[in-house]
Design a protein around this motif. Structure first.
Motif, PDB file in Angstrom:
ATOM      1  N   ARG A  29     -44.681  23.325 -14.838  1.00 44.41           N
ATOM      2  CA  ARG A  29     -43.311  24.015 -15.472  1.00 44.41           C
ATOM      3  C   ARG A  29     -42.324  23.769 -14.859  1.00 44.41           C
ATOM      4  O   ARG A  29     -41.045  23.986 -15.260  1.00 44.41           O
ATOM      5  N   LEU A  30     -42.509  23.923 -13.453  1.00 43.08           N
ATOM      6  CA  LEU A  30     -41.124  23.996 -12.545  1.00 43.08           C
ATOM      7  C   LEU A  30     -40.989  22.680 -12.043  1.00 43.08           C
ATOM      8  O   LEU A  30     -39.661  22.581 -11.956  1.00 43.08           O
ATOM      9  N   LYS A  31     -41.700  21.725 -11.935  1.00 42.29           N
ATOM     10  CA  LYS A  31     -41.124  20.258 -11.485  1.00 42.29           C
ATOM     11  C   LYS A  31     -40.108  19.555 -12.438  1.00 42.29           C
ATOM     12  O   LYS A  31     -39.248  19.220 -11.727  1.00 42.29           O
ATOM     13  N   PRO A  32     -39.882  19.974 -13.479  1.00 41.29           N
ATOM     14  CA  PRO A  32     -38.595  19.046 -14.273  1.00 41.29           C
ATOM     15  C   PRO A  32     -37.411  19.826 -13.907  1.00 41.29           C
ATOM     16  O   PRO A  32     -36.563  19.171 -14.147  1.00 41.29           O
ATOM     17  N   LEU A  33     -37.457  20.953 -13.477  1.00 42.17           N
ATOM     18  CA  LEU A  33     -36.227  21.838 -13.276  1.00 42.17           C
ATOM     19  C   LEU A  33     -35.812  21.392 -11.967  1.00 42.17           C
ATOM     20  O   LEU A  33     -34.436  21.914 -11.646  1.00 42.17           O
ATOM     21  N   LEU A  34     -36.454  20.842 -10.923  1.00 40.16           N
ATOM     22  CA  LEU A  34     -35.996  20.457  -9.813  1.00 40.16           C
ATOM     23  C   LEU A  34     -35.387  19.252  -9.660  1.00 40.16           C
ATOM     24  O   LEU A  34     -35.559  18.383 -10.509  1.00 40.16           O
ATOM     25  N   PRO A  35     -34.395  18.853  -8.788  1.00 37.66           N
ATOM     26  CA  PRO A  35     -33.723  17.592  -8.746  1.00 37.66           C
ATOM     27  C   PRO A  35     -34.561  16.682  -8.096  1.00 37.66           C
ATOM     28  O   PRO A  35     -35.601  16.730  -7.585  1.00 37.66           O
ATOM     29  N   GLN A  36     -34.284  15.229  -8.667  1.00 34.21           N
ATOM     30  CA  GLN A  36     -35.121  14.193  -8.071  1.00 34.21           C
ATOM     31  C   GLN A  36     -35.212  13.954  -6.687  1.00 34.21           C
ATOM     32  O   GLN A  36     -34.158  14.543  -6.109  1.00 34.21           O
ATOM     33  N   GLN A  37     -36.363  13.626  -6.093  1.00 33.92           N
ATOM     34  CA  GLN A  37     -36.160  13.562  -4.723  1.00 33.92           C
ATOM     35  C   GLN A  37     -35.656  12.156  -4.300  1.00 33.92           C
ATOM     36  O   GLN A  37     -35.881  11.138  -5.064  1.00 33.92           O
TER      37      GLN A  37
END
Length: 51
Positions: free
Chosen positions: A13-21
């Protein structure tokens, strides 16, 4: 999974909210999940530890 770390369900759930590495140039980036788990540990324990 260690006690207090993000579960797979929470991470998905959190991963899509973070910027791309960013691509690896120079010093490699830490895994985002590891960084989030460490931030949560500091907030939960109110302690800062050098990693």
């Amino acid at each position: 999974m260690n006690r207090g770390n993000l579960s797979n369900q929470h991470w998905e759930r959190l991963k899509p909210l973070l910027p791309q590495q960013k691509p690896h140039t120079g010093k490699p980036n830490k895994e985002q999940r590891t960084v989030i788990n460490r931030i949560l540990w500091v907030l939960r324990t109110d302690r800062v530890r050098l990693f």
